[in-house]
Structure formats: structure tokens, C-alpha cells
Design a protein around this motif. Structure first.
Motif, PDB file in Angstrom:
ATOM      1  N   ASP A 156       0.818  -1.368  -0.039  1.00 36.57           N
ATOM      2  CA  ASP A 156      -0.041  -0.076  -0.067  1.00 36.57           C
ATOM      3  C   ASP A 156       0.742   1.255  -0.062  1.00 36.57           C
ATOM      4  O   ASP A 156       0.520   2.165  -0.668  1.00 36.57           O
ATOM      5  CB  ASP A 156      -1.217   0.090   1.322  1.00 36.57           C
ATOM      6  CG  ASP A 156      -2.046  -1.306   0.981  1.00 36.57           C
ATOM      7  OD1 ASP A 156      -2.374  -1.683  -0.079  1.00 36.57           O
ATOM      8  OD2 ASP A 156      -2.335  -1.475   2.195  1.00 36.57           O
ATOM      9  N   ASP A 157       1.996   1.542   0.883  1.00 34.49           N
ATOM     10  CA  ASP A 157       2.580   2.505   0.947  1.00 34.49           C
ATOM     11  C   ASP A 157       3.903   2.298   0.173  1.00 34.49           C
ATOM     12  O   ASP A 157       4.894   3.391   0.568  1.00 34.49           O
ATOM     13  CB  ASP A 157       2.662   2.936   2.347  1.00 34.49           C
ATOM     14  CG  ASP A 157       3.517   1.838   3.150  1.00 34.49           C
ATOM     15  OD1 ASP A 157       3.904   0.444   2.649  1.00 34.49           O
ATOM     16  OD2 ASP A 157       3.835   1.943   4.479  1.00 34.49           O
ATOM     17  N   LEU A 158       4.260   1.637  -0.559  1.00 34.34           N
ATOM     18  CA  LEU A 158       5.491   1.033  -1.412  1.00 34.34           C
ATOM     19  C   LEU A 158       5.644   2.288  -2.293  1.00 34.34           C
ATOM     20  O   LEU A 158       4.827   2.321  -3.203  1.00 34.34           O
ATOM     21  CB  LEU A 158       5.546  -0.119  -2.066  1.00 34.34           C
ATOM     22  CG  LEU A 158       6.672  -0.804  -2.373  1.00 34.34           C
ATOM     23  CD1 LEU A 158       7.596  -1.020  -1.028  1.00 34.34           C
ATOM     24  CD2 LEU A 158       6.660  -2.005  -2.960  1.00 34.34           C
ATOM     25  N   ILE A 159       6.837   3.089  -2.432  1.00 35.47           N
ATOM     26  CA  ILE A 159       7.187   3.828  -3.324  1.00 35.47           C
ATOM     27  C   ILE A 159       8.086   3.460  -4.215  1.00 35.47           C
ATOM     28  O   ILE A 159       8.086   3.806  -5.473  1.00 35.47           O
ATOM     29  CB  ILE A 159       7.895   5.298  -2.517  1.00 35.47           C
ATOM     30  CG1 ILE A 159       6.779   5.677  -1.667  1.00 35.47           C
ATOM     31  CG2 ILE A 159       8.135   6.100  -3.406  1.00 35.47           C
ATOM     32  CD1 ILE A 159       7.092   6.901  -0.777  1.00 35.47           C
ATOM     33  N   ASP A 160       9.111   2.774  -3.789  1.00 39.18           N
ATOM     34  CA  ASP A 160      10.110   2.362  -4.721  1.00 39.18           C
ATOM     35  C   ASP A 160      10.931   1.109  -4.381  1.00 39.18           C
ATOM     36  O   ASP A 160      10.782   0.609  -3.047  1.00 39.18           O
ATOM     37  CB  ASP A 160      11.338   3.497  -5.070  1.00 39.18           C
ATOM     38  CG  ASP A 160      12.118   3.308  -6.361  1.00 39.18           C
ATOM     39  OD1 ASP A 160      11.662   2.432  -7.144  1.00 39.18           O
ATOM     40  OD2 ASP A 160      13.113   4.003  -6.506  1.00 39.18           O
ATOM     41  N   GLN A 175       9.309   5.145   5.591  1.00 38.84           N
ATOM     42  CA  GLN A 175      10.675   4.200   5.787  1.00 38.84           C
ATOM     43  C   GLN A 175      11.504   3.976   5.093  1.00 38.84           C
ATOM     44  O   GLN A 175      11.047   3.688   3.758  1.00 38.84           O
ATOM     45  CB  GLN A 175      10.178   3.049   6.784  1.00 38.84           C
ATOM     46  CG  GLN A 175       9.652   3.651   8.169  1.00 38.84           C
ATOM     47  CD  GLN A 175       9.187   2.230   8.933  1.00 38.84           C
ATOM     48  OE1 GLN A 175       8.717   1.316   8.549  1.00 38.84           O
ATOM     49  NE2 GLN A 175       9.648   2.217  10.214  1.00 38.84           N
ATOM     50  N   PHE A 176      12.674   3.417   5.426  1.00 36.95           N
ATOM     51  CA  PHE A 176      13.695   2.871   4.515  1.00 36.95           C
ATOM     52  C   PHE A 176      14.026   1.536   5.028  1.00 36.95           C
ATOM     53  O   PHE A 176      14.166   1.283   6.245  1.00 36.95           O
ATOM     54  CB  PHE A 176      14.795   3.730   4.240  1.00 36.95           C
ATOM     55  CG  PHE A 176      16.061   2.916   3.628  1.00 36.95           C
ATOM     56  CD1 PHE A 176      15.877   2.401   2.219  1.00 36.95           C
ATOM     57  CD2 PHE A 176      17.198   2.547   4.310  1.00 36.95           C
ATOM     58  CE1 PHE A 176      16.638   1.802   1.661  1.00 36.95           C
ATOM     59  CE2 PHE A 176      18.274   1.922   3.683  1.00 36.95           C
ATOM     60  CZ  PHE A 176      18.392   1.528   2.167  1.00 36.95           C
ATOM     61  N   ASN A 193       9.020  11.862   3.193  1.00 33.65           N
ATOM     62  CA  ASN A 193       9.009  12.351   1.749  1.00 33.65           C
ATOM     63  C   ASN A 193      10.104  11.915   0.864  1.00 33.65           C
ATOM     64  O   ASN A 193      10.629  12.374   0.022  1.00 33.65           O
ATOM     65  CB  ASN A 193       9.343  13.834   1.905  1.00 33.65           C
ATOM     66  CG  ASN A 193       8.327  14.609   2.803  1.00 33.65           C
ATOM     67  OD1 ASN A 193       7.029  14.193   2.645  1.00 33.65           O
ATOM     68  ND2 ASN A 193       8.646  15.471   3.566  1.00 33.65           N
ATOM     69  N   GLY A 194      10.343  10.441   1.017  1.00 29.10           N
ATOM     70  CA  GLY A 194      11.210   9.748   0.007  1.00 29.10           C
ATOM     71  C   GLY A 194      10.470   9.713  -1.262  1.00 29.10           C
ATOM     72  O   GLY A 194       9.253   9.437  -1.410  1.00 29.10           O
ATOM     73  N   VAL A 207      16.629   9.404  -2.672  1.00 28.69           N
ATOM     74  CA  VAL A 207      16.277  10.813  -3.149  1.00 28.69           C
ATOM     75  C   VAL A 207      15.171  11.061  -2.527  1.00 28.69           C
ATOM     76  O   VAL A 207      13.939  10.483  -2.803  1.00 28.69           O
ATOM     77  CB  VAL A 207      16.386  11.229  -4.530  1.00 28.69           C
ATOM     78  CG1 VAL A 207      15.956  12.508  -5.020  1.00 28.69           C
ATOM     79  CG2 VAL A 207      17.706  10.496  -5.003  1.00 28.69           C
ATOM     80  N   ALA A 208      15.066  12.008  -1.505  1.00 25.74           N
ATOM     81  CA  ALA A 208      13.564  12.664  -0.984  1.00 25.74           C
ATOM     82  C   ALA A 208      13.303  14.107  -1.660  1.00 25.74           C
ATOM     83  O   ALA A 208      14.172  14.494  -2.411  1.00 25.74           O
ATOM     84  CB  ALA A 208      13.960  12.610   0.621  1.00 25.74           C
TER      85      ALA A 208
END
Length: 301
Positions: A156-160, A175-176, A193-194, A207-208
Motif C-alpha cells: 500500500d505505501d510502497l514507493i520504490d 521508512q527505508f 518524503n522519500g 532521494v527525498a
């Protein structure tokens, strides 16, 4: 003219933090993301019209892509083969140095629903299949799935996502995280803010929105660049870049916080003109290469 362009690229690589580059005609308004390769080229992605444009170090347009759906640019470390993924279209494209398409992967034909895709090289991609909750290692050259691993984490909250040396690097909204291929958590740290992950040699960078972090393997996550007032940041092996207002600045890589901020991309409004005295002073302080460039320009080439 080509001689001047070559000299500008050499100068950009050697003295980028000390030189204002002529980007007066390059508009950066409404840019959503910024990329810079190690050859001095600048790439701008605009979400408003889904355009991806490449410019050389003088601001000359080298290529442009117009999409009908959003695409995520993986990175431009290899400008000869740039990978772009669209969750909406369920496809990945590879484009060359002129942004001409050289290959397209249609995931709809083989997989159910791919949430994220990461191109490891020119043969393999890592795919997160949301429907089966698995991480797939797919060789697109011979159309075979090499490995399949259960992905026991939220989509759901996966960005990369990035895979490197049998470790899975995950960036979420807050988170990372690092997992092994059994999805045992190895590391976790808060990141606000990643935007994306990128690999730089043995290091993984985050990179944020207004900062850049570096993960030191087996040790810690450190912040290597930050500007609270910035809109977009980027880094190549030569400099840090940031968009603030209608300008793009670069910083010296060695000491970004103390380095003099230098405008390299400006809006058409010329609000950064220097006085004759300032220009003469700057010219007297230039390295020999820069003086040579000015002499060539004075001759009218």
C-alpha cells in the motif's frame, strides 16, 4: 559550434560548482522530477503532460517523450539505456540516449498485476506481482522467470524498490527498509518524503523531496544533502542539483553546505544579470580552461 559544446561539457564536469551555464531558454516550471547524468545532460519529467525531456549542458533539447499515462523513470546512470515503468499501462520501456524507444516489455501478457519493476541490467528485471504477493526475477531476453520469492510486506505505501547483491531495498512513505531474499528484515530507518532509490557503486541512495541520504552498508543511513526550502533535489557523481523557484542550482560535491550556490537553469525571465565589474572579476578567477572558452566565444565560433 561543436568545439564549444565539447568544451562546455568538459568544463561542466570539472568546474560545475563554479560556473553559470546558459540555460535561459529552459523552462522548469511544473517539473515533477529532475535527473542529471554524468555527461552533463539534464532530464526533466513533467507530470502535467507526462513529458520526459533531455537537454545537453548548454540547454539544447536532445530528445523528448510524450506519454498518455504516467511513467516512473528509474534513473539515468546509464544514458544509453534508460528504463521507465508504468503501473497504469503495465509495461516497461527502454530508451536510448536520444530518448528513442529501443525495447518495450508488456507485462499484461505474462503477469497478473505488476506493482513495481526494477531493471537490474539489460537482461533482467525484478517485478513485484501484487496479485500473487511475490518478487519475481524475470529474464526478458529469453522470456523466463528465473526466481520467485514470497513478498511478505505491504504494497500500500510502497514507493520504490531496488535489488542489489541479494538484498531487497524498499522505500515507503515513511521508512527505508532492507530485506534478504527470504524477506527477513535486515535494517530499517525512518525517512520522510522519500521519492526514489538509486544505486551509486556499492552504495544505495535515497532521494527525498528536499534531501538525499546514503546508506553505508552494514552501518547506518546518513544525510549527505539537505535544503528545507527546495522543491526537488538530485545528484550525479559530480554535483548536487536542486530546483528552487524557477531556477535549478548546483552545489560542489565535496562541501555542498558551504559551497557557493550557482544557477545553471533559469526561467526565461532574466533576473540574475551580473554587472560588468562582477563579470570581469569572475573571468579573472576562472581556470585556464574557462578562459580558453571565452577566447573562443570572442572569436565568434
Amino acid at each position: 559550434m561543436k568545439l564549444i559544446q565539447i568544451l562546455f561539457i568538459l568544463i561542466f564536469c570539472s568546474f560545475s560548482a563554479q560556473r553559470v551555464l546558459p540555460f535561459d531558454t529552459l523552462r522548469i516550471k511544473e517539473v515533477r522530477d529532475l535527473f542529471a547524468d554524468d555527461y552533463g545532460s539534464i532530464y526533466l519529467y513533467k507530470n502535467k503532460d507526462f513529458s520526459f525531456t533531455k537537454y545537453d549542458s548548454l540547454g539544447k533539447q536532445l530528445g523528448k517523450l510524450m506519454f498518455t499515462v504516467p511513467f516512473k523513470v528509474q534513473g539515468v546512470q546509464n544514458p544509453l539505456s534508460i528504463a521507465l515503468f508504468s503501473e497504469n499501462a503495465q509495461e516497461m520501456k527502454f530508451v536510448d540516449q536520444n530518448l528513442n524507444e529501443i525495447q518495450k516489455l508488456d507485462f499484461k501478457q505474462k503477469f497478473t498485476y505488476i506493482k513495481h519493476a526494477y531493471a537490474e541490467d539489460l537482461q533482467q528485471v525484478w517485478l513485484l506481482d501484487e496479485s500473487t504477493k511475490r518478487l519475481l526475477q524475470y529474464n526478458f531476453r529469453n522470456d523466463t522467470t528465473i526466481n520467485s520469492y514470497p513478498f511478505d510486506a505491504s504494497f500500500d505505501d510502497l514507493i520504490d524498490l531496488l535489488v542489489f547483491e541479494n538484498k531487497v531495498y524498499i522505500l515507503t512513505k515513511n521508512q527505508f527498509r532492507i530485506y534478504n531474499l527470504k524477506f527477513e528484515k535486515l535494517y530499517e530507518a525512518p525517512v520522510e518524503n522519500g521519492k526514489r532509490l538509486r544505486r551509486e557503486n556499492e552504495f544505495v541512495l535515497i532521494v527525498a523531496k528536499n534531501s538525499i541520504f546514503k546508506y553505508i552498508p552494514e552501518k547506518e543511513l546518513i544525510k549527505i544533502f539537505e535544503d528545507p526550502d527546495v522543491q526537488i533535489v538530485e545528484k550525479n557523481s559530480l554535483a548536487y542539483f536542486e530546483i528552487k523557484g524557477n531556477k535549478l542550482y548546483l552545489y560542489n560535491l565535496e562541501n555542498p553546505r558551504d559551497s557557493k550556490k550557482t544557477t545553471v537553469i533559469e526561467s526565461p525571465k532574466n533576473d540574475t544579470e551580473k554587472t560588468v565589474e562582477e563579470l570581469e572579476k569572475e573571468k579573472s578567477e576562472k581556470p585556464d580552461m574557462l578562459k580558453l572558452l571565452d577566447e573562443i566565444q570572442d572569436l565568434g565560433f
